[in-house]
Design an enzyme around this catalytic site. Structure first.
Site, short mmCIF file in Angstrom:
data_model
loop_
_atom_site.label_atom_id
_atom_site.label_comp_id
_atom_site.label_asym_id
_atom_site.label_seq_id
_atom_site.Cartn_x
_atom_site.Cartn_y
_atom_site.Cartn_z
N ILE A 171 0.95 -1.34 0.06
CA ILE A 171 -0.04 -0.12 0.14
C ILE A 171 0.84 1.31 0.01
CG2 ILE A 171 -2.03 1.18 0.90
CD1 ILE A 171 -2.49 -1.53 2.81
N ASP A 196 11.88 2.83 5.67
CA ASP A 196 11.51 1.16 5.71
C ASP A 196 12.57 0.30 5.99
OD1 ASP A 196 10.42 -1.29 4.70
OD2 ASP A 196 8.94 -0.25 3.43
N LYS A 201 1.61 -7.97 9.25
CA LYS A 201 0.26 -7.94 9.00
C LYS A 201 -0.23 -9.32 8.74
CE LYS A 201 1.02 -7.46 4.16
NZ LYS A 201 0.58 -7.17 2.89
N TYR A 254 -2.65 -9.70 15.63
CA TYR A 254 -2.59 -8.52 14.72
C TYR A 254 -3.72 -7.51 14.87
CZ TYR A 254 -3.22 -6.07 10.37
OH TYR A 254 -3.20 -5.15 9.49
N TYR A 311 -8.69 -0.37 6.72
CA TYR A 311 -8.82 -0.78 5.58
C TYR A 311 -9.48 -2.39 5.38
CZ TYR A 311 -4.30 1.65 5.33
OH TYR A 311 -3.39 2.55 5.52
N ASN A 330 -0.54 -15.67 1.81
CA ASN A 330 -1.68 -16.00 2.58
C ASN A 330 -3.42 -15.67 2.13
OD1 ASN A 330 -0.50 -16.68 5.09
ND2 ASN A 330 0.16 -14.63 5.25
N ARG A 387 -15.71 -10.97 0.95
CA ARG A 387 -14.94 -9.86 1.67
C ARG A 387 -15.26 -8.49 0.89
NH1 ARG A 387 -14.68 -13.30 4.73
NH2 ARG A 387 -12.74 -13.99 5.88
N GLY A 405 -9.84 -19.45 12.02
CA GLY A 405 -9.80 -18.18 12.36
C GLY A 405 -10.56 -17.29 11.39
P1 NAD Z 1 3.45 -4.63 3.46
O1 NAD Z 1 4.19 -5.42 4.51
O2 NAD Z 1 3.62 -4.78 2.27
O3 NAD Z 1 4.13 -3.02 3.91
C1 NAD Z 1 4.50 -2.79 5.19
C2 NAD Z 1 5.93 -2.12 5.00
O4 NAD Z 1 6.53 -1.93 6.36
C3 NAD Z 1 7.12 -3.11 4.29
O5 NAD Z 1 7.77 -2.29 3.30
C4 NAD Z 1 7.98 -3.67 5.47
O6 NAD Z 1 9.48 -3.77 5.06
C5 NAD Z 1 8.10 -2.35 6.41
N1 NAD Z 1 8.18 -2.66 7.77
C6 NAD Z 1 7.94 -3.58 8.48
N2 NAD Z 1 8.35 -3.55 9.66
C7 NAD Z 1 9.01 -2.34 9.85
C8 NAD Z 1 9.90 -1.81 10.81
N3 NAD Z 1 9.93 -2.45 12.12
N4 NAD Z 1 10.63 -0.48 10.49
C9 NAD Z 1 10.34 0.02 9.15
N5 NAD Z 1 9.67 -0.52 8.18
C10 NAD Z 1 8.92 -1.75 8.55
O7 NAD Z 1 2.08 -4.13 3.95
P2 NAD Z 1 1.00 -3.54 3.35
O8 NAD Z 1 -0.13 -4.47 2.97
O9 NAD Z 1 1.53 -2.26 2.36
O10 NAD Z 1 0.22 -2.77 4.72
C11 NAD Z 1 0.48 -1.45 5.00
C12 NAD Z 1 0.07 -1.24 6.30
O11 NAD Z 1 -1.42 -1.34 6.26
C13 NAD Z 1 0.48 -2.19 7.53
O12 NAD Z 1 0.50 -1.62 8.69
C14 NAD Z 1 -0.99 -3.04 7.39
O13 NAD Z 1 -1.21 -3.61 9.02
C15 NAD Z 1 -2.07 -2.28 7.29
N6 NAD Z 1 -3.24 -2.94 6.60
C16 NAD Z 1 -3.13 -4.00 5.48
C17 NAD Z 1 -4.02 -4.48 4.95
C18 NAD Z 1 -3.80 -5.36 3.79
O14 NAD Z 1 -4.78 -6.27 3.41
N7 NAD Z 1 -2.61 -5.23 2.95
C19 NAD Z 1 -5.21 -4.44 5.44
C20 NAD Z 1 -5.49 -3.61 6.45
C21 NAD Z 1 -4.32 -2.83 7.15
C1 WQD Z 2 -10.36 -13.78 1.69
C2 WQD Z 2 -11.34 -14.98 1.62
C3 WQD Z 2 -10.63 -16.83 2.70
C4 WQD Z 2 -6.92 -17.65 0.29
C5 WQD Z 2 -6.70 -10.86 5.28
C6 WQD Z 2 -5.85 -10.54 6.56
C7 WQD Z 2 -6.57 -9.27 7.60
C8 WQD Z 2 -6.49 -8.22 6.52
C9 WQD Z 2 -7.15 -8.49 5.31
C10 WQD Z 2 -4.66 -6.74 7.19
C11 WQD Z 2 -11.59 -15.63 2.63
C12 WQD Z 2 -10.53 -16.96 1.11
C13 WQD Z 2 -8.19 -17.01 0.98
C14 WQD Z 2 -7.06 -18.84 -0.18
C15 WQD Z 2 -9.29 -18.90 0.13
N1 WQD Z 2 -5.07 -7.90 6.29
N2 WQD Z 2 -9.35 -17.79 0.72
N3 WQD Z 2 -8.08 -19.62 -0.32
O1 WQD Z 2 -9.30 -13.31 5.28
O2 WQD Z 2 -10.21 -10.95 4.87
O3 WQD Z 2 -7.98 -11.15 5.72
O4 WQD Z 2 -6.59 -9.67 4.63
O5 WQD Z 2 -5.16 -5.99 7.85
O6 WQD Z 2 -5.71 -9.13 8.38
O7 WQD Z 2 -5.81 -11.74 7.26
O8 WQD Z 2 -8.68 -11.80 3.30
O9 WQD Z 2 -7.28 -12.69 1.24
O10 WQD Z 2 -6.78 -13.93 3.28
O11 WQD Z 2 -9.12 -14.19 2.34
O12 WQD Z 2 -10.51 -19.54 -0.17
O13 WQD Z 2 -6.06 -19.51 -0.69
O14 WQD Z 2 -10.46 -15.74 0.70
O15 WQD Z 2 -11.15 -17.92 3.28
O16 WQD Z 2 -12.92 -16.17 2.75
P1 WQD Z 2 -8.92 -12.00 4.78
P2 WQD Z 2 -7.77 -13.21 2.73
#
Ligand code: NAD
Ligand code: WQD
Length: 349
Positions: A13, A32, A95, A159, A187, A208, A241, A305
């Site tokens: 992101i 980073d 995350k 988390y 998000y 994942n 989702r 979970g």
């Molecule tokens: P990402 O892992 O791609 O990005 C996180 C970045 O932080 C990485 O570049 C990593 O190298 C860096 N990082 C980790 N630990 C660090 C540290 N101790 N010091 C400096 N840098 C560090 O994840 P993302 O998907 O881009 O997510 C960004 C943020 O949004 C996270 O905080 C995550 O929890 C949150 N978020 C993500 C999702 C999602 O589904 N991707 C959903 C909700 C919230």
């Molecule tokens: C979506 C749907 C699975 C993989 C994750 C993080 C959560 C948040 C958002 C950061 C579900 C199904 C998945 C596969 C499948 N990130 N699935 N086969 O579960 O909303 O959560 O992303 O904040 O913390 O855990 O997203 O993409 O893992 O799953 O059937 O190989 O797809 O069961 O219904 P989720 P996801």
């Protein structure tokens, strides 16, 4: 235009947000530690933004949010015109839900302790504008949809607990000290990639999440998608989702920062989603239609979970920021596939 610090700006992101902010005329410092990303992402962000090699509009610091010295270096890095850092977008963190259950202390250290050290460093540098990445998983397993921000929180794994703890810490901070302008953004499920295919999600190891798993099956890197359960209480039995395009999410960050700087007060907690939930089967079918690829799949049991449904109400973000996700599922699939197809080994390729 402002000079901003993006923690975790090389991540999924963060890199898309960095691009949107550079294109909006801002200058950036990215801090980073590259624990889940590659410096190559930022090289490509600079290229997409049309920056010269070595442009001072994008300064990259390899460092850790848990290091006060690294934070001081990042917050002290002035813009090309000498401006100080005026705001921070804080993406850095861990995350992975399953990993957080295995290693809770690490999650509390990076996500909570790291965030505390960041705001302490911001106090030292007189910077009090912050956007924080929170998550829809703080809602646990709600029963009413779409989920509004007033829905009770019920974080069920370390988390989500660490993310909610930081939300609370920030709330206490703004109550205790005037001048803080804070955005807490929850998000839903960001997916897709920049349409150029130059930047995208780069999961290390086996993904994942559903979307990167589908794109890796489509490219032949994985034989098939395992669908985790068709006995959920949803119309087709698979999990629902609220997927949103990462470029829409990136744009929301630009709007949140503009709002904080203009209004000089904090935002309410905001959900960032589309309001429209999609099942696993709907996503797979849309991906096949958008890309012409077939996704072999098998049905397996539920993933431990998981919850049946998460779908966020986007109304408050719309009325507050004027933001609505504008890209549809077809664009999420097409752009995610363009990225995967051009970068089968992510940034390592
Ligand atoms: P990402 O892992 O791609 O990005 C996180 C970045 O932080 C990485 O570049 C990593 O190298 C860096 N990082 C980790 N630990 C660090 C540290 N101790 N010091 C400096 N840098 C560090 O994840 P993302 O998907 O881009 O997510 C960004 C943020 O949004 C996270 O905080 C995550 O929890 C949150 N978020 C993500 C999702 C999602 O589904 N991707 C959903 C909700 C919230
Ligand atoms: C979506 C749907 C699975 C993989 C994750 C993080 C959560 C948040 C958002 C950061 C579900 C199904 C998945 C596969 C499948 N990130 N699935 N086969 O579960 O909303 O959560 O992303 O904040 O913390 O855990 O997203 O993409 O893992 O799953 O059937 O190989 O797809 O069961 O219904 P989720 P996801």
């Amino acid at each position: 235009m402002a000079h901003l610090l993006i923690t975790g700006g090389a991540g999924f992101i963060g890199s898309h947000t960095a691009l949107v902010l550079l294109q909006g005329g801002h200058s950036l410092v990215v801090l980073d530690n590259f624990s889940n990303s590659s410096p190559e992402a930022l090289r490509r962000v600079a290229e997409l933004a049309g920056l010269d090699h070595d442009s001072a509009r994008l300064q990259v610091i390899a460092g850790d949010i848990r290091s006060p010295a690294d934070l001081d270096r990042a917050l002290g890095a002035a813009a090309p015109g000498g401006e100080r850092v005026a705001g921070v977008i804080h993406f850095a963190g861990l995350k992975a839900v399953g990993e957080s259950v295995q290693q809770p202390l690490r999650y509390w250290d990076v996500n909570v302790n790291g965030s505390r050290l960041l705001v302490e460093a911001m106090q030292r540098h007189g910077c009090r504008t912050l956007v924080f990445s929170s998550t829809s998983t703080v809602y646990g397993e709600p029963q009413r949809f779409p989920i509004s921000e007033t829905c009770a929180t019920d974080p069920r794994h370390p988390y989500a607990q660490t993310k909610l703890a930081v939300e609370w810490m920030l709330q206490a901070l703004e109550t205790s000290e005037t001048g803080w302008c804070i955005g807490r953004l929850r998000y839903f499920n960001p997916v897709g990639a920049h349409p150029s295919g130059r930047i995208g999600e780069n999961p290390l190891g086996v993904p994942n999440n559903l979307f990167p798993f589908i794109t890796q099956v489509a490219s032949g890197q994985r034989p098939l998608l395992r669908i985790f359960g068709d006995d959920w209480p949803t119309p087709d039995g698979t999990g629902i989702r609220d997927y949103l395009h990462v470029m829409d999410l990136a744009e929301a960050h630009g709007l949140a920062l503009d709002w904080l700087m203009q209004h000089q007060r904090s935002l309410p907690v905001l959900n960032l989603g589309t309001g429209r939930g999609l099942s696993v089967l709907e996503v797979v079918q849309a991906f096949e239609t958008a890309t012409g690829r077939t996704i072999p799949r098998e049905l397996v049991g539920r993933r431990h979970g998981d919850v049946a449904r998460l779908e966020g109400c986007p109304r408050l973000a719309a009325s507050t920021l004027g933001w609505r996700a504008s890209r549809n599922l077809e664009q999420m699939c097409r752009d995610g596939w363009t990225w995967q197809n051009a970068n089968p080994r992510g940034y390592g390729g």
